[in-house]
Design an enzyme around this catalytic site. Sequence first.
Site, mmCIF file in Angstrom:
data_model
loop_
_atom_site.group_PDB
_atom_site.id
_atom_site.type_symbol
_atom_site.label_atom_id
_atom_site.label_comp_id
_atom_site.label_asym_id
_atom_site.label_seq_id
_atom_site.Cartn_x
_atom_site.Cartn_y
_atom_site.Cartn_z
ATOM 1 N N THR A 112 22.225 -24.920 63.059
ATOM 2 C CA THR A 112 21.556 -23.621 63.220
ATOM 3 C C THR A 112 22.090 -22.649 62.169
ATOM 4 O O THR A 112 21.316 -21.902 61.546
ATOM 5 C CB THR A 112 21.782 -23.059 64.640
ATOM 6 O OG1 THR A 112 21.711 -24.137 65.583
ATOM 7 C CG2 THR A 112 20.736 -22.022 64.993
ATOM 8 N N GLY A 125 30.945 -29.298 65.733
ATOM 9 C CA GLY A 125 31.054 -29.675 64.314
ATOM 10 C C GLY A 125 32.490 -29.693 63.817
ATOM 11 O O GLY A 125 32.745 -29.945 62.647
ATOM 12 N N GLU A 143 36.147 -20.825 62.848
ATOM 13 C CA GLU A 143 35.093 -20.014 63.485
ATOM 14 C C GLU A 143 35.725 -18.911 64.345
ATOM 15 O O GLU A 143 35.283 -17.757 64.330
ATOM 16 C CB GLU A 143 34.198 -20.904 64.350
ATOM 17 C CG GLU A 143 33.336 -21.845 63.528
ATOM 18 C CD GLU A 143 32.568 -22.857 64.350
ATOM 19 O OE1 GLU A 143 31.632 -23.450 63.812
ATOM 20 O OE2 GLU A 143 32.896 -23.063 65.528
HETATM 21 C C1 5RP Z 1 30.564 -26.115 64.897
HETATM 22 C C2 5RP Z 1 29.992 -25.328 66.026
HETATM 23 C C3 5RP Z 1 28.526 -25.176 66.075
HETATM 24 O O1 5RP Z 1 28.220 -23.825 66.172
HETATM 25 C C4 5RP Z 1 27.981 -25.887 67.272
HETATM 26 O O2 5RP Z 1 28.416 -27.236 67.227
HETATM 27 C C5 5RP Z 1 26.452 -25.829 67.319
HETATM 28 O O3 5RP Z 1 25.917 -26.586 66.288
HETATM 29 P P1 5RP Z 1 24.359 -26.731 66.031
HETATM 30 O O4 5RP Z 1 23.875 -25.416 65.539
HETATM 31 O O5 5RP Z 1 24.262 -27.825 64.998
HETATM 32 O O6 5RP Z 1 23.702 -27.131 67.332
HETATM 33 O O7 5RP Z 1 30.678 -24.812 66.864
HETATM 34 O O8 5RP Z 1 31.952 -26.242 64.996
#
Ligand code: 5RP
Length: 215
Positions: free
Chosen positions: A26, A92, A98
């Site tokens: 996203t 991720g 983050e």
């Molecule tokens: C990465 C994250 C992402 O924000 C979370 O995994 C959501 O990912 P996506 O937008 O691919 O669904 O915390 O560390």
Amino acid sequence: MKKAVAKAAIEQVPSGCIIGVGTGSTANYFIDELGKIKGRLEGAVASSEATAARLKSHGINVLDLNSVDELEVYVDGADEITHNMHMIKGGGGALTREKIVAAVSRKFVCVADETKLVDILGNFPLPVEVIPMARSYVSRELVKLGGQPRLRTGFTTDNGNAILDVHGLTIMNPVELEGIINQITGVVTNGLFARRPADLLLLGTSNGVRQIKAG
Ligand code: 5RP
């Protein structure tokens, strides 16, 4: 839905400022939208090496967080989010950076599709970043808390650490559990974002993008 929320998030970006940018699919759509308005952006702080590379590929100025006092807004996805704006993140593996970038930001805008909105956190395994030599010790401590930690195999974080994905948790008090897990020696941080929750959720649904604020 992810593309729609990424587009909507552009409205949350004030002109002439430095913003924080998250990691994941996203966030990647959001970066692609940012590329279209890069002329009105001073720069961005990235929450991962992957995000930094994508921002640079769009010609966006990537800044070191240590050169910035405050970020206007941080835009990132989530693996789960509640109506209280508490989140599980780190699917991720970028949870530590983050959380750092979110801490420096005035406003946290979460961008997610409707599958991410839950009543209780924990169905998605909770990522915990650990110093590699502490992996077994931290796992035993997490078992004492009722979880079933599994090492994310073949994965090393941008900080050179390991990730334990903790299954089987029903998280009734995310603020408390975030603190408890972070107190285990060897834990770098965990993927609960409850002490610094999101301020705004842009939720992609089949009927368009909904805006949800903490109640
Ligand atoms: C990465 C994250 C992402 O924000 C979370 O995994 C959501 O990912 P996506 O937008 O691919 O669904 O915390 O560390």
